[in-house]
Scaffold this motif. Structure first.
Motif, mmCIF file in Angstrom:
data_model
loop_
_atom_site.group_PDB
_atom_site.id
_atom_site.type_symbol
_atom_site.label_atom_id
_atom_site.label_comp_id
_atom_site.label_asym_id
_atom_site.label_seq_id
_atom_site.Cartn_x
_atom_site.Cartn_y
_atom_site.Cartn_z
ATOM 1 N N SER A 115 0.862 -1.184 0.000
ATOM 2 C CA SER A 115 0.000 0.000 0.000
ATOM 3 C C SER A 115 0.894 1.227 0.000
ATOM 4 O O SER A 115 2.113 1.121 0.226
ATOM 5 N N GLY A 116 0.292 2.371 -0.209
ATOM 6 C CA GLY A 116 1.072 3.602 -0.225
ATOM 7 C C GLY A 116 1.815 3.831 1.082
ATOM 8 O O GLY A 116 3.011 4.147 1.085
ATOM 9 N N SER A 117 1.102 3.667 2.187
ATOM 10 C CA SER A 117 1.741 3.885 3.488
ATOM 11 C C SER A 117 2.956 2.977 3.660
ATOM 12 O O SER A 117 3.996 3.408 4.162
ATOM 13 N N TYR A 148 1.004 14.980 3.554
ATOM 14 C CA TYR A 148 0.341 13.723 3.924
ATOM 15 C C TYR A 148 1.129 12.560 3.331
ATOM 16 O O TYR A 148 1.408 12.551 2.130
ATOM 17 N N HIS A 149 1.481 11.591 4.173
ATOM 18 C CA HIS A 149 2.255 10.457 3.669
ATOM 19 C C HIS A 149 1.689 9.106 4.087
ATOM 20 O O HIS A 149 2.334 8.090 3.867
ATOM 21 N N GLU A 215 5.800 15.674 -0.886
ATOM 22 C CA GLU A 215 4.983 15.444 -2.078
ATOM 23 C C GLU A 215 5.362 16.514 -3.096
ATOM 24 O O GLU A 215 5.237 17.700 -2.817
ATOM 25 N N ASP A 249 7.288 11.556 -2.624
ATOM 26 C CA ASP A 249 6.077 10.749 -2.480
ATOM 27 C C ASP A 249 5.115 11.148 -3.600
ATOM 28 O O ASP A 249 4.440 12.173 -3.513
ATOM 29 N N ILE A 251 2.638 9.218 -4.597
ATOM 30 C CA ILE A 251 1.538 8.257 -4.495
ATOM 31 C C ILE A 251 0.249 8.858 -5.047
ATOM 32 O O ILE A 251 -0.518 8.176 -5.730
ATOM 33 N N ALA A 252 0.022 10.151 -4.804
ATOM 34 C CA ALA A 252 -1.171 10.802 -5.358
ATOM 35 C C ALA A 252 -0.909 11.380 -6.744
ATOM 36 O O ALA A 252 -1.749 11.322 -7.628
ATOM 37 N N LYS A 278 -1.476 4.341 -5.299
ATOM 38 C CA LYS A 278 -2.800 4.741 -5.787
ATOM 39 C C LYS A 278 -3.117 4.324 -7.232
ATOM 40 O O LYS A 278 -3.668 3.262 -7.432
#
Ligand SMILES: *Cc1c(COP(=O)(O)O)cnc(C)c1O
Length: 435
Positions: A115-117, A148-149, A215, A249, A251-252, A278
């Protein structure tokens, strides 16, 4: 008509099942989805909603995509999963080959995470092991406010301390260093004092800092802030100057969301460690990856442990790898760039008009991301009900009403989403929480 036993038991759901960030004391009733197709979520009552959220950044090609379905079907008939310790398989090899062909060429090693986390945990562990191997152990990370991470502990420790309520975990959560987030808007003038606090924190703490994590260009869940590429360029320069690793990061933001395949391309820089997640599987299942350079990977492995110390049970799940590969192939072959620019143009033309509303604090956009920030927090339950009535799925939080629709959305879909937001602003007295 539905038979009683075929209906989703919403009362059971409400009473017994936790949804993201929900309370058991004041449980809300969720909207039951029975299928999804293209940009639409189909509710049990027959209504269909344009998904303005892409199921949290992930369903970039839309739902029930024939090529992604095919990849999953073909793979499930071969094998759903085998352990990745000592075994390997074509889905993992093909996926990692394709991933490496898409990112900056300094990145040469891939760790597939669940997962991203977890991919953030992995990135932080890599940085710690890297410095340990060099006999210069460092235990601090430098990051930005409003970031946010993820929700696991290490990921949370570099997430905005107020948003993620670090006070709840005091004594357990590691304490890292937070610099002011940039104020210069992506489309605006670059103010180089944005870097002052960051530089200052780096100058004073660099001996203890294993890596900077942030990010690139868009701070997502921590505030939907879209900042100037010069900030990111400055961060890269300072990391080089002070010998600190840079973890990005994405991820988004990864896989085209900001109008570039990766957001770091806006600043023409390369990370030492990159997290993606994601949209990696086109929203089909959970999978993420942490990519790094030969130098970081080999240094990690030269250390006391002799390896990188991580290995989840479902690492490189073949089903997820196959679907991820199919999703990357769609990205490689199709129209994501034109699609996200079409969406960006509509946002650029339409969102500024919303500044006329007294309750609107700011509007922002980049690629297929559109944001309206209100002056007061919205009442999520009520505004959500109004969106559903208007045939769209938009889930605001706090003062942020934002959309990141599937790339395959038509211009009509985008106008429909914006009309629903405008309608909510017209009726804001129903949706704003009292001061
Ligand atoms: C969503 C997100 C994460 C966490 O990913 P999960 O898959 O929810 O664990 C980490 N970083 C960023 C930037 C994200 O948007």
């Amino acid at each position: 008509m539905h038979l009683e036993e075929n209906c989703i038991d919403l009362e059971f759901d409400r009473r017994h099942i936790w949804h993201p960030y929900t309370s058991t004391l004041t449980p809300l009733t969720c909207y039951p989805v029975t299928r999804a197709e293209g940009v639409y979520l189909h509710l049990e009552n027959g209504e269909k909603l344009i998904d303005g959220m892409s199921s949290w950044w992930s369903a970039i090609h839309g739902y029930n995509h024939p090529k992604l379905n095919q990849a999953a079907h073909t793979q499930i008939n071969q094998m759903s999963h085998v352990m990745f310790g000592g075994l390997t398989h074509q889905p993992a090899v093909a996926l990692c080959k394709t991933l490496l062909s898409l990112v900056t060429n300094n990145l040469q090693h891939v760790f597939l995470a669940d997962s991203g986390s977890v991919s953030v945990e992995v990135a932080l562990k890599m940085a710690l092991q890297y410095w340990h191997s060099k006999d210069q152990p460092k235990s601090k990370f430098l990051t930005l406010r409003d970031g946010y991470h993820g929700d696991t502990f290490a990921a949370m420790s570099v997430t905005d301390p107020d948003n993620s309520m670090h006070s709840l975990y005091k004594g357990f959560l590691p304490e890292h260093i937070f610099a002011d987030s940039p104020n210069s808007d992506f489309w605006g003038v670059w103010n180089k004092s944005d870097l002052d606090d960051f530089e200052n924190k780096l100058v004073h703490n660099h001996q203890d800092i294993a890596a900077v994590i942030l990010e690139p260009i868009v701070q997502g869940a921590g505030g939907m802030r879209i900042y100037h590429p010069e900030f990111l360029k400055g961060v890269r320069k300072l990391c080089d100057q002070y010998g600190v690793l840079l973890i990005l990061d994405e991820i988004a933001t990864g896989f085209g969301r900001t109008g570039k395949l990766f957001a770091y391309e806006h600043a023409q820089i390369a990370p030492d460690i990159l997290c993606v997640g994601k949209a990696l599987t086109g929203g089909y299942m959970t999978m993420a990856a942490t990519l790094t350079s030969k130098e970081v990977a080999n240094t990690v492995c030269r250390g006391e442990a002799g390896c990188f110390m991580h290995g989840p049970t479902f690492m490189a799940n073949p089903l997820a790898c196959s679907v991820a590969l199919a999703s990357l192939n769609i990205l490689k072959n199709n129209q994501w760039s034109q699609q996200t620019h079409m969406i960006e143009n509509i946002f650029a033309n339409e969102l500024p008009k919303l500044r006329e509303y007294k309750i609107v604090q700011d509007v922002r956009w980049l690629g297929a991301i559109g944001v309206v920030e209100t002056r007061l927090p919205v009442d999520m339950e009520r505004i959500q009900a109004s969106f559903v009535k208007q045939g769209v799925w938009i889930r605001p939080f706090g003062k942020l009403i934002y959309v990141m629709p599937p790339y395959v959305s038509s211009s009509e879909n985008i106008y429909h989403l914006l009309a629903a937001i405008e309608n909510a602003l017209d009726n804001s007295e129903n949706f704003m929480q009292p001061r």
